[in-house]
Design a protein around this motif. Structure first.
Motif, PDB file in Angstrom:
ATOM      1  N   LEU A 183       0.866  -1.186   0.000  1.00 31.39           N
ATOM      2  CA  LEU A 183       0.000   0.000   0.000  1.00 31.39           C
ATOM      3  C   LEU A 183       0.891   1.220   0.000  1.00 31.39           C
ATOM      4  O   LEU A 183       1.772   1.343   0.845  1.00 31.39           O
ATOM      5  N   LEU A 184       0.687   2.100  -0.935  1.00 30.43           N
ATOM      6  CA  LEU A 184       1.437   3.357  -0.891  1.00 30.43           C
ATOM      7  C   LEU A 184       0.643   4.374  -0.082  1.00 30.43           C
ATOM      8  O   LEU A 184      -0.467   4.103   0.344  1.00 30.43           O
ATOM      9  N   SER A 185       1.229   5.532   0.108  1.00 24.71           N
ATOM     10  CA  SER A 185       0.558   6.455   1.033  1.00 24.71           C
ATOM     11  C   SER A 185      -0.671   7.079   0.370  1.00 24.71           C
ATOM     12  O   SER A 185      -0.690   7.306  -0.842  1.00 24.71           O
ATOM     13  N   PRO A 186      -1.698   7.321   1.134  1.00 19.55           N
ATOM     14  CA  PRO A 186      -2.907   7.913   0.575  1.00 19.55           C
ATOM     15  C   PRO A 186      -2.682   9.392   0.267  1.00 19.55           C
ATOM     16  O   PRO A 186      -1.768  10.011   0.825  1.00 19.55           O
ATOM     17  N   SER A 187      -3.501   9.931  -0.589  1.00 21.52           N
ATOM     18  CA  SER A 187      -3.346  11.344  -0.933  1.00 21.52           C
ATOM     19  C   SER A 187      -3.741  12.232   0.229  1.00 21.52           C
ATOM     20  O   SER A 187      -3.337  13.372   0.336  1.00 21.52           O
ATOM     21  N   SER A 188      -4.564  11.701   1.139  1.00 24.12           N
ATOM     22  CA  SER A 188      -4.994  12.490   2.280  1.00 24.12           C
ATOM     23  C   SER A 188      -5.630  11.527   3.254  1.00 24.12           C
ATOM     24  O   SER A 188      -5.924  10.386   2.903  1.00 24.12           O
ATOM     25  N   ASN A 189      -5.840  11.971   4.485  1.00 21.67           N
ATOM     26  CA  ASN A 189      -6.605  11.116   5.376  1.00 21.67           C
ATOM     27  C   ASN A 189      -7.983  11.703   5.661  1.00 21.67           C
ATOM     28  O   ASN A 189      -8.651  11.321   6.583  1.00 21.67           O
ATOM     29  N   VAL A 190      -8.362  12.676   4.864  1.00 17.27           N
ATOM     30  CA  VAL A 190      -9.682  13.276   5.037  1.00 17.27           C
ATOM     31  C   VAL A 190     -10.471  13.095   3.742  1.00 17.27           C
ATOM     32  O   VAL A 190     -10.017  13.510   2.675  1.00 17.27           O
ATOM     33  N   VAL A 191     -11.630  12.471   3.832  1.00 14.05           N
ATOM     34  CA  VAL A 191     -12.470  12.338   2.652  1.00 14.05           C
ATOM     35  C   VAL A 191     -13.478  13.475   2.701  1.00 14.05           C
ATOM     36  O   VAL A 191     -14.318  13.519   3.594  1.00 14.05           O
ATOM     37  N   PRO A 192     -13.382  14.430   1.778  1.00 11.59           N
ATOM     38  CA  PRO A 192     -14.260  15.600   1.847  1.00 11.59           C
ATOM     39  C   PRO A 192     -15.737  15.224   1.666  1.00 11.59           C
ATOM     40  O   PRO A 192     -16.053  14.227   1.004  1.00 11.59           O
ATOM     41  N   ALA A 193     -16.593  16.061   2.264  1.00  6.13           N
ATOM     42  CA  ALA A 193     -18.024  15.779   2.223  1.00  6.13           C
ATOM     43  C   ALA A 193     -18.604  16.069   0.842  1.00  6.13           C
ATOM     44  O   ALA A 193     -17.956  16.685  -0.010  1.00  6.13           O
ATOM     45  N   LEU A 194     -19.811  15.612   0.635  1.00 14.31           N
ATOM     46  CA  LEU A 194     -20.613  15.930  -0.548  1.00 14.31           C
ATOM     47  C   LEU A 194     -19.870  15.686  -1.869  1.00 14.31           C
ATOM     48  O   LEU A 194     -19.966  16.478  -2.807  1.00 14.31           O
ATOM     49  N   THR A 212      -7.137   9.243  -2.904  1.00 16.45           N
ATOM     50  CA  THR A 212      -6.648   8.138  -3.724  1.00 16.45           C
ATOM     51  C   THR A 212      -5.472   7.491  -3.032  1.00 16.45           C
ATOM     52  O   THR A 212      -4.734   8.129  -2.290  1.00 16.45           O
ATOM     53  N   GLN A 213      -5.349   6.209  -3.276  1.00 10.57           N
ATOM     54  CA  GLN A 213      -4.238   5.478  -2.691  1.00 10.57           C
ATOM     55  C   GLN A 213      -3.890   4.356  -3.663  1.00 10.57           C
ATOM     56  O   GLN A 213      -4.790   3.733  -4.242  1.00 10.57           O
ATOM     57  N   VAL A 214      -2.611   4.116  -3.846  1.00 11.60           N
ATOM     58  CA  VAL A 214      -2.186   3.109  -4.817  1.00 11.60           C
ATOM     59  C   VAL A 214      -1.831   1.816  -4.097  1.00 11.60           C
ATOM     60  O   VAL A 214      -1.178   1.837  -3.061  1.00 11.60           O
ATOM     61  N   ILE A 215      -2.338   0.732  -4.630  1.00 13.31           N
ATOM     62  CA  ILE A 215      -1.988  -0.583  -4.097  1.00 13.31           C
ATOM     63  C   ILE A 215      -1.236  -1.308  -5.203  1.00 13.31           C
ATOM     64  O   ILE A 215      -1.677  -1.326  -6.351  1.00 13.31           O
ATOM     65  N   ARG A 216      -0.129  -1.898  -4.856  1.00 13.07           N
ATOM     66  CA  ARG A 216       0.576  -2.701  -5.850  1.00 13.07           C
ATOM     67  C   ARG A 216       0.469  -4.151  -5.416  1.00 13.07           C
ATOM     68  O   ARG A 216       0.757  -4.484  -4.278  1.00 13.07           O
ATOM     69  N   VAL A 217       0.072  -4.968  -6.336  1.00 13.64           N
ATOM     70  CA  VAL A 217      -0.105  -6.378  -6.004  1.00 13.64           C
ATOM     71  C   VAL A 217       0.828  -7.203  -6.883  1.00 13.64           C
ATOM     72  O   VAL A 217       0.792  -7.104  -8.102  1.00 13.64           O
ATOM     73  N   LEU A 218       1.653  -7.987  -6.242  1.00 15.59           N
ATOM     74  CA  LEU A 218       2.511  -8.897  -6.982  1.00 15.59           C
ATOM     75  C   LEU A 218       1.805 -10.251  -7.013  1.00 15.59           C
ATOM     76  O   LEU A 218       1.479 -10.815  -5.972  1.00 15.59           O
ATOM     77  N   ASN A 219       1.590 -10.739  -8.223  1.00 15.37           N
ATOM     78  CA  ASN A 219       0.782 -11.946  -8.368  1.00 15.37           C
ATOM     79  C   ASN A 219       1.532 -12.927  -9.265  1.00 15.37           C
ATOM     80  O   ASN A 219       1.212 -13.095 -10.438  1.00 15.37           O
ATOM     81  N   PRO A 220       2.568 -13.565  -8.725  1.00 14.90           N
ATOM     82  CA  PRO A 220       3.417 -14.392  -9.583  1.00 14.90           C
ATOM     83  C   PRO A 220       2.658 -15.579 -10.188  1.00 14.90           C
ATOM     84  O   PRO A 220       2.980 -16.032 -11.283  1.00 14.90           O
ATOM     85  N   GLN A 221       1.643 -16.067  -9.489  1.00 14.23           N
ATOM     86  CA  GLN A 221       0.944 -17.247 -10.006  1.00 14.23           C
ATOM     87  C   GLN A 221      -0.286 -16.891 -10.827  1.00 14.23           C
ATOM     88  O   GLN A 221      -1.071 -17.750 -11.201  1.00 14.23           O
ATOM     89  N   LYS A 222      -0.451 -15.611 -11.074  1.00 12.83           N
ATOM     90  CA  LYS A 222      -1.542 -15.117 -11.905  1.00 12.83           C
ATOM     91  C   LYS A 222      -2.906 -15.669 -11.483  1.00 12.83           C
ATOM     92  O   LYS A 222      -3.674 -16.180 -12.290  1.00 12.83           O
ATOM     93  N   GLN A 223      -3.153 -15.632 -10.202  1.00  8.58           N
ATOM     94  CA  GLN A 223      -4.431 -16.114  -9.704  1.00  8.58           C
ATOM     95  C   GLN A 223      -5.440 -14.978  -9.642  1.00  8.58           C
ATOM     96  O   GLN A 223      -5.090 -13.820  -9.772  1.00  8.58           O
TER      97      GLN A 223
END
Lengths: 879, 158
Positions: free
Chosen positions: A816-827, A833-844
């Motif tokens: 998990l990389l760092s989120p753009s903020s820890n506050v989700v604005p209202a309305l 946004t936050q980036v997740i990198r998934v390593l999937n060697p077995q392509k499952q």
């Protein structure tokens, strides 16, 4: 007998006083020496008048209260006092056991004295109840007093009083009724209030004002304890305000206030009383001198204040009521005598009312001007309330408050710390684009001279104001540097990265800044935050420094060696914290591409490869490896920092650093944005998946020091730059070469990754929080999928402390990389946004558990969810 | 409303305490100790108000005694000073040039006066005269209680 002593004693003490004369009288400091209305009685220092000559001794009689007090006061030590009291308590206990009625009252009174000295007296509780049940007034008086002091609603014993109080409320003597009302009104529990509310209501309707005023306050207490009983008192309130007696009038206003504050229905109902209240107030200020209620020339200020307060509640957000009270408020505001505290108390209350109701703008200005006058008052109490109230209104009446700016700034020089603090807060609230230069001058002067307790708040106030209203970048940088040089050790931890960011982004100021900071470094290396910023800048812009290109100021002549001398000095100085040393070493390293003295730098770096400080050692070892193995990449790696993008919400949190013991990564945020979740949070998720060996990879918090040498070895082993594997060990971001390279080759992370044609999906949608996933596949490594989460919020309140966590089965690896903020604005006004990198060697197919925590409308929320199988490596993903 | 009122000496001895909300004995002791420390440490040049926990503290020193009240957010600090002063005036009228010793030796009288002036943390009567009259009358009632027995005692019949 016990209590009638005073009367006899009184007579005697006067006789004695006449014979002994004035001198001894003067030795006794009277509490009130400035009250001309008080008749002067001469008094003796000794207490002999408490004991009449005809002192009758009865064999079994316990000692008298006054005698006990006198004896206890002779005790020289705490131990002696304790011993005396223990002895007396034993005697009192045995007297209680014998059910002695004659001396019970005296004994309870003595117990109350000991209770005040801090000794236990609970064994007197039941005796108080017996006294209350007695027929004698003396017994009742002490009994009720004892009950109020020794009992409260958390002991069930108090319920035994209910019946006695009920009887006494219907007693034929008003003073007994008064005692019962007073006790009920001070300590009645909700059960008691329910049982006795009827009696109180009856007494509220009597014509006896002595009982009526007490009943009104008793009703207030009943309502506080059991709000649903409020309606019961409604009929009785009908003609309360037509009462002439000020006691009843005052307590009635208190009762009405309580009812209005607790129930909107009551508030609406009582709005019709506004004209009557206005009339009463008018009579008070217009009527001539009435000795009974006069306080320094003002007629019943206590009643005036209470009426003003009730008017405030009635007029709040109601146009008609506000209109009806406008005139009287103006009258009170202009006619009240202000030479004494009482008058100012009324004015203060008037101001608060004007501010709270829908008053005319002229009236509001009048109110603010009253507060402005308060600021000039000699009485510090009045200055204090003025600043407190101005602070409350500065948001709504900014311009009116602004007019008193210079007086407020003067209060920064006040001797009283509470006034200084208020003045400081208010001064910061008044800073705006027009007055920033002048205000900052005053506040920086204040920062220089103020007590240490103010420095931290003042420094962060200056930073905030400068960020908001800085007239120019140069001014901004100068101001922050001024704070760092004067109050450097008090600034908040995030000020260093903030200043660095500011400097980076002011490209045209680089030469000027580095020159000034270098000079500051020569002057003083004790202010750590300043030294850190200076080191960073020297490393980054060292070439500008030695080239002497500064246009803003006269350039200084320095050589490369001199600069390196200074930085090496920081590495060895006792004044430097480990964090500062880290900054210095990185700065030296960066200079290897900006200066020609590469050999000298190599030497320094290799020396610190064996430093005791693990963090410094690791840094040095890595830099050393850079020199030896990857020298071809060094120039690119140490290139000048690009302009950082700043988002106001996560600016301060993005680079979490402390200037304390633990060492942050000094690798620039560009390389890998540090993740702000502590790694141990991942453990919760491990539990979720029911295994300890699930590879949840989360970058560790950069503030965590590298923990063991073993890990360091792992890091070194991983320095092979094969870009097709994610290092298995969670580690400091600096040691993750793939990311290091990613970061360098594409400053905005992952922007070169082609979308792999997987449509986005909604992973979570509950309670207004929606989380969408979009998918990309990393170009160089087909096994790595990049998922970007977009969190949005449809509710009207923002979600704070937002943390997204994810866990995957063990065949996957996740980062998990760092989120753009820890506050989700209202309305839906923005997404996190936050980036997740998934390593999937077995392509499952990927199944992911997610955990969401955030604070919404003040309460923490936590939720878990599981995504359906995601097919990351085909053209479709199934949900 | 006023939450509590404390009277303590320059030496940190408690002379009177009146609590208008139910508070445990241990909490009371802790709060009293804490407040005494804060107030006694303040210099004479400082103002009479301070913020403490969620309350506003208003205190004033009269000779050797500190009168210290805890009030709520919406209460008026300046009028609270007047309440303290009024209480001192009442004590002064009753005892005649009151001093700390009067309050030590007649603490129960001081409580009676306070209970006739304030109730449940609010002012009961704004007229000094009527408060003092009520106290006087109640004292008389107490004397009536006592006198018949005193006569008997005088004659050695008790």
């Amino acid at each position: 007998m016990l209590l009638s002593q005073t009367q006899a004693g009184h007579r005697e003490k006067q006789q004695c006083a006449q014979s002994t004369g004035l001198i001894s009288a003067l030795q006794r400091p009277a509490l009130l020496y400035n009250l001309c209305s008080v008749s002067v009685t001469f008094r003796l220092r000794d207490d002999s008048w408490y004991y009449p000559a005809s002192f009758r001794r009865r064999m079994p009689a316990p000692i008298r209260l006054r005698e006990l007090i006198r004896t206890i006061r002779t005790a020289r030590t705490q131990a002696e006092e304790r011993e005396m009291i223990q002895k007396e308590c034993a005697a009192i206990r045995s007297s209680f056991r014998e059910e002695d009625n004659t001396y019970r009252c005296r004994n309870v009174a003595k117990l109350l004295y000991m209770h005040m000295l801090g000794y236990p007296a609970h064994f007197g509780q039941l005796e108080c109840l017996k006294l209350i049940a007695s027929q004698k007034f003396t017994d009742k008086r002490i009994g009720y007093l004892g009950a109020m002091l020794l009992l409260d609603e958390r002991q069930d014993v108090h319920l035994l009083m209910t019946n006695c109080i009920k009887n006494d409320l219907n007693h034929s003597t008003q003073y007994v009724q008064g005692l019962a009302l007073c006790t009920l009104g001070c300590m009645g529990s909700s059960e008691m209030c329910r049982d006795l509310a009827g009696e109180v209501e009856k007494l509220l309707k009597t014509s006896n004002s002595y009982l009526r005023k007490k009943a009104a306050l008793c009703a207030v207490h009943v309502i506080r304890k059991v709000p649903e009983l409020m309606e019961m008192f409604l009929p009785a309130t009908k003609n309360l305000l037509s009462e002439k007696n000020h006691g009843v009038l005052h307590t009635s206003v208190v009762l009405l206030t309580e009812m209005c504050e607790r129930s909107p229905d009551m508030l609406a109902h009582f709005r019709k009383l506004v004209p009557q209240l206005v009339r009463i107030l008018k009579n008070l200020i217009m009527s001539g001198y009435s000795p009974e209620h006069d306080v320094s020339g003002i007629s019943d200020p206590f009643l005036q204040v209470r009426i003003l307060r009730l008017l405030r509640i009635l007029g709040k957000s109601d146009d008609d009521s506000s209109e009806a009270m406008n005139d009287i408020l103006a009258q009170v505001a202009t006619n009240t005598e202000t030479s004494k505290n009482v008058g100012n108390a009324i004015l203060y209350e008037t101001v608060l009312t004007i501010m709270d109701i829908k008053s005319e703008s002229g009236l509001r200005v009048l109110a603010i001007n009253i507060l402005g006058r308060f600021l000039l008052n000699n009485d510090k109490n009045i200055r204090y309330v003025a600043l407190t109230s101005l602070l409350k209104t500065v948001q709504t009446d900014h311009n009116a408050v602004q007019r008193h700016r210079s007086t407020i700034v003067d209060c920064l020089k006040d001797l009283d710390v509470s006034i200084k603090r208020r003045a400081m807060e208010l001064s910061f609230a008044l800073v705006n684009g027009n007055n920033i230069r002048g205000m900052m001058k005053e506040l920086l002067y204040f920062l220089d001279s103020c007590d240490p307790e103010f420095k931290a708040d003042c420094a962060s106030g200056v930073f905030l104001a400068a960020e908001k209203y800085a007239p120019s970048k140069r001014w901004h940088i100068d101001t922050i540097m001024r704070v760092l040089t004067t109050a450097g050790s008090y600034v908040r931890d995030d000020s260093v990265p903030n200043l660095i960011q500011l400097i980076t982004n002011s490209v045209e100021m680089h030469a000027y800044t580095v020159q000034r900071l270098y000079k500051a470094l020569l002057d003083d290396i004790s202010q750590q935050p300043l030294v850190q910023v200076a080191s960073w800048c020297t490393g980054e812009y060292g070439d500008l420094l030695v080239s002497g290109q500064c246009e803003e100021e006269e350039p200084i002549q320095v050589t490369e060696d001199e600069v390196l001398d200074v930085l090496e000095g920081l590495l060895v100085s006792n004044l430097s914290t480990p964090v500062t040393r880290g900054y210095a070493l990185t700065a030296i390293m960066k200079l290897s591409t900006r200066f020609n003295s590469v050999n000298r730098i190599k030497k320094v770096v290799s020396i610190y490869g064996s430093s005791i400080d693990v963090e410094l050692q690791q840094r040095a070892v890595e830099y050393n490896a850079l020199f030896k193995k990857y020298d071809h990449m060094r120039p690119a790696l140490l290139e000048r920092m690009p302009i950082m993008e700043k988002t106001s919400t996560n600016g301060p949190t993005e680079i979490v650093q402390t200037n304390g013991e633990s060492e942050p990564s000094v690798v620039e945020p560009k390389h890998l944005p540090p993740v702000s979740q502590p790694s141990n949070q991942a453990n919760d998720l491990l539990d979720l998946l029911g295994g300890n060996d699930v590879p949840v990879i989360q970058t560790t918090l950069p503030t965590k020091p590298a923990s063991a040498g073993g890990e360091l070895l792992d890091l070194l082993g991983d320095l092979s730059l094969s870009s097709n594997s994610v290092p298995p060990a969670p580690s400091l971001p600096v040691a993750q070469p793939p990311f290091l390279l990613d970061g360098l080759s594409s400053p905005p992370l992952f922007n070169d990754i082609a979308a792999a044609g997987i449509p986005s999906m909604t992973a979570y949608n509950k309670n207004g929080l929606k989380i969408d996933f979009t998918f990309e596949r990393a170009n160089p490594n087909p096994n790595i999928a990049v998922i970007t989460i977009h969190a949005s919020n449809t509710t009207e309140a923002e979600m704070t402390d937002f943390v997204f966590q994810a866990a995957v089965p063990k065949t996957f690896q996740l980062q998990l990389l760092s989120p753009s903020s820890n506050v989700v604005p209202a309305l839906n006004q923005g997404t996190v946004t936050q980036v997740i990198r998934v390593l999937n060697p077995q392509k499952q197919h990927l199944r992911m558990r997610i955990k969401l925590t955030y604070t919404h409308k003040g309460s923490p929320v936590q939720d878990l969810a599981e995504t359906a199988a995601l097919k990351l490596h085909g053209n479709q993903q199934s949900i | 409303m006023m939450r509590f009122m404390l009277l303590f000496s320059r030496q940190g001895k408690l002379r009177l305490q009146k609590w208008y909300t139910a508070t445990g004995d241990r909490d009371k002791k802790k709060m009293v100790r804490e407040l005494m420390q804060i107030v006694l440490a303040r210099k004479p040049k400082m103002c009479s108000f301070l913020e403490w926990r969620d309350l506003k503290i208003v205190y004033k020193r009269y000779a050797s005694l500190y009168f210290c009240c805890a009030i709520e957010e919406q209460d008026n600090e300046l009028i609270t000073l007047e309440i303290i002063h009024r209480f001192v005036e009442l004590l002064d009228k009753y005892f005649g040039s009151v001093c700390e010793l009067d309050i030590i030796f007649n603490f129960e009288k001081a409580y009676f006066i306070l209970d006739e002036f304030l109730m449940g943390g609010e002012i009961q009567d704004t007229s000094k005269k009527s408060v003092l009259k009520a106290i006087e009358q109640a004292d008389l009632l107490q004397e009536e209680d006592e006198s018949p027995r005193s006569v008997l005692e005088e004659m050695g019949l008790a």
